[in-house]
Design a protein around this motif. Sequence first.
Motif, mmCIF file in Angstrom:
data_model
loop_
_atom_site.group_PDB
_atom_site.id
_atom_site.type_symbol
_atom_site.label_atom_id
_atom_site.label_comp_id
_atom_site.label_asym_id
_atom_site.label_seq_id
_atom_site.Cartn_x
_atom_site.Cartn_y
_atom_site.Cartn_z
ATOM 1 N N GLY A 1 0.896 -1.279 -0.104
ATOM 2 C CA GLY A 1 0.033 -0.108 -0.107
ATOM 3 C C GLY A 1 0.812 1.339 -0.165
ATOM 4 N N GLN A 2 1.939 1.151 0.816
ATOM 5 C CA GLN A 2 2.852 2.412 0.834
ATOM 6 C C GLN A 2 3.604 2.463 -0.397
ATOM 7 O OE1 GLN A 2 5.189 1.418 4.362
ATOM 8 N NE2 GLN A 2 3.641 2.183 5.807
ATOM 9 N N TRP A 3 3.821 1.467 -1.047
ATOM 10 C CA TRP A 3 4.619 1.520 -2.329
ATOM 11 C C TRP A 3 3.637 2.096 -3.389
ATOM 12 C CZ3 TRP A 3 8.627 2.028 -4.911
ATOM 13 C CH2 TRP A 3 8.458 1.897 -6.351
ATOM 14 N N SER A 4 2.385 1.722 -3.396
ATOM 15 C CA SER A 4 1.558 2.252 -4.341
ATOM 16 C C SER A 4 1.555 3.668 -4.307
ATOM 17 C CB SER A 4 0.081 1.677 -4.407
ATOM 18 O OG SER A 4 -0.447 2.048 -3.118
ATOM 19 N N GLN B 1 -3.285 15.181 -0.873
ATOM 20 C CA GLN B 1 -3.813 13.812 -0.532
ATOM 21 C C GLN B 1 -4.936 13.625 -1.254
ATOM 22 O OE1 GLN B 1 -2.066 13.990 4.230
ATOM 23 N NE2 GLN B 1 -4.156 13.840 3.826
ATOM 24 N N LYS B 2 -5.862 14.457 -1.258
ATOM 25 C CA LYS B 2 -7.193 14.170 -2.123
ATOM 26 C C LYS B 2 -6.863 13.671 -3.623
ATOM 27 C CE LYS B 2 -11.615 16.100 -3.706
ATOM 28 N NZ LYS B 2 -11.851 14.750 -4.528
ATOM 29 N N GLN B 3 -6.015 14.364 -4.087
ATOM 30 C CA GLN B 3 -5.717 14.004 -5.548
ATOM 31 C C GLN B 3 -4.920 12.664 -5.631
ATOM 32 O OE1 GLN B 3 -2.873 17.279 -6.193
ATOM 33 N NE2 GLN B 3 -4.528 18.131 -7.674
ATOM 34 N N LEU B 4 -4.116 12.258 -4.621
ATOM 35 C CA LEU B 4 -3.655 10.872 -4.317
ATOM 36 C C LEU B 4 -4.662 9.745 -4.183
ATOM 37 C CD1 LEU B 4 -0.367 11.202 -2.479
ATOM 38 C CD2 LEU B 4 -0.643 10.649 -4.818
ATOM 39 N N ALA B 5 -5.680 10.365 -3.329
ATOM 40 C CA ALA B 5 -6.864 9.198 -2.958
ATOM 41 C C ALA B 5 -7.332 8.912 -4.243
ATOM 42 C CB ALA B 5 -7.688 9.800 -1.929
ATOM 43 N N ASP B 6 -7.940 9.950 -5.029
ATOM 44 C CA ASP B 6 -8.435 9.949 -6.295
ATOM 45 C C ASP B 6 -7.778 9.129 -7.248
ATOM 46 O OD1 ASP B 6 -10.579 11.422 -5.275
ATOM 47 O OD2 ASP B 6 -9.981 13.092 -6.250
ATOM 48 N N LEU B 7 -6.582 9.323 -7.463
ATOM 49 C CA LEU B 7 -5.433 8.479 -8.458
ATOM 50 C C LEU B 7 -5.169 7.089 -7.930
ATOM 51 C CD1 LEU B 7 -2.768 11.362 -8.901
ATOM 52 C CD2 LEU B 7 -4.235 10.320 -10.687
ATOM 53 N N ASN C 1 -9.067 8.869 4.041
ATOM 54 C CA ASN C 1 -8.739 8.528 5.540
ATOM 55 C C ASN C 1 -7.522 7.581 5.567
ATOM 56 O OD1 ASN C 1 -10.195 10.326 6.943
ATOM 57 N ND2 ASN C 1 -12.050 9.033 7.036
ATOM 58 N N ASN C 2 -7.682 6.592 4.631
ATOM 59 C CA ASN C 2 -6.543 5.465 4.412
ATOM 60 C C ASN C 2 -5.260 6.196 3.738
ATOM 61 O OD1 ASN C 2 -8.282 3.458 5.275
ATOM 62 N ND2 ASN C 2 -8.689 2.571 3.125
ATOM 63 N N VAL C 3 -5.319 7.217 2.704
ATOM 64 C CA VAL C 3 -4.234 7.756 2.294
ATOM 65 C C VAL C 3 -3.648 8.625 3.198
ATOM 66 C CG1 VAL C 3 -3.707 9.262 0.522
ATOM 67 C CG2 VAL C 3 -5.134 7.630 -0.140
ATOM 68 N N LYS C 4 -4.407 9.317 4.096
ATOM 69 C CA LYS C 4 -3.673 10.180 5.064
ATOM 70 C C LYS C 4 -3.080 9.358 5.974
ATOM 71 C CE LYS C 4 -4.818 13.153 9.060
ATOM 72 N NZ LYS C 4 -3.587 13.016 9.659
ATOM 73 N N ALA C 5 -3.413 8.196 6.253
ATOM 74 C CA ALA C 5 -2.649 7.464 7.344
ATOM 75 C C ALA C 5 -1.443 6.886 6.507
ATOM 76 C CB ALA C 5 -3.499 6.031 7.629
ATOM 77 N N LEU C 6 -1.658 6.544 5.194
ATOM 78 C CA LEU C 6 -0.485 5.967 4.426
ATOM 79 C C LEU C 6 0.734 7.217 4.446
ATOM 80 C CD1 LEU C 6 -1.843 3.982 1.454
ATOM 81 C CD2 LEU C 6 -0.447 3.214 3.393
ATOM 82 N N VAL C 7 0.236 8.459 4.147
ATOM 83 C CA VAL C 7 1.026 9.497 4.174
ATOM 84 C C VAL C 7 1.559 9.847 5.325
ATOM 85 C CG1 VAL C 7 1.061 12.031 3.946
ATOM 86 C CG2 VAL C 7 -0.189 10.684 2.116
ATOM 87 N N ASP C 8 0.768 9.870 6.413
ATOM 88 C CA ASP C 8 1.313 10.033 7.847
ATOM 89 C C ASP C 8 2.595 9.143 8.252
ATOM 90 O OD1 ASP C 8 -0.327 12.024 8.325
ATOM 91 O OD2 ASP C 8 -1.730 10.896 9.472
ATOM 92 N N ARG C 9 2.426 7.757 7.973
ATOM 93 C CA ARG C 9 3.321 6.748 8.157
ATOM 94 C C ARG C 9 4.844 7.018 7.379
ATOM 95 N NH1 ARG C 9 -0.614 2.925 7.209
ATOM 96 N NH2 ARG C 9 -1.945 2.817 8.920
ATOM 97 N N LEU C 10 4.549 7.331 6.122
ATOM 98 C CA LEU C 10 5.780 7.664 5.336
ATOM 99 C C LEU C 10 6.291 8.905 5.524
ATOM 100 C CD1 LEU C 10 4.308 6.356 1.813
ATOM 101 C CD2 LEU C 10 5.693 5.422 3.131
ATOM 102 N N VAL C 11 5.695 9.937 6.113
ATOM 103 C CA VAL C 11 6.370 11.261 6.610
ATOM 104 C C VAL C 11 6.986 10.771 7.732
ATOM 105 C CG1 VAL C 11 5.638 13.375 7.693
ATOM 106 C CG2 VAL C 11 4.687 12.926 5.660
ATOM 107 N N ARG C 12 6.696 9.925 8.950
ATOM 108 C CA ARG C 12 7.157 9.687 9.928
ATOM 109 C C ARG C 12 8.559 8.984 9.644
ATOM 110 N NH1 ARG C 12 2.166 8.516 12.158
ATOM 111 N NH2 ARG C 12 2.395 6.499 11.999
#
Length: 141
Positions: A35-38, A51-57, A63-74
Amino acid sequence: LMEFPTTNGLALCRTCRKLHPPLEDCFEPYNVTPGQWSLIRQLQETPGSSQKQLADLLEKDQNNVKALVDRLVRKNIVERRRSPEDQRAFQLYLTEKGLQCWQSVVRVDDTFMDSALAGLSPHEVTAFNQLLRKIEANVSD
């Protein structure tokens, strides 16, 4: 073991389920999930996305994209930058570490898919991709 007739849908679902665990194993040394790789792969193609554009793409819940982004930011793989057009909004970019991760994992991903498609001719791979896109279009809203 009793054999059951396989429908196309069952075969497609079973194949996806079988692909996921070995793909996770391939990505584990790089500390990323499929999921993070995608998301990393999409950001490499569309840097500066929101984040919204990524969710659409990615066709994922925001909310799932926000969680993925938060993990990748950390993990210091993705960074948020304020949008020059709208100071309330953020644009997402791969960090230097994120670009290095992409360079490594893209090769692993390509090698994995090459092995999954082993035995298919280039023509069959092209036809397979075209058929998958048609099926996806049929079930998209």
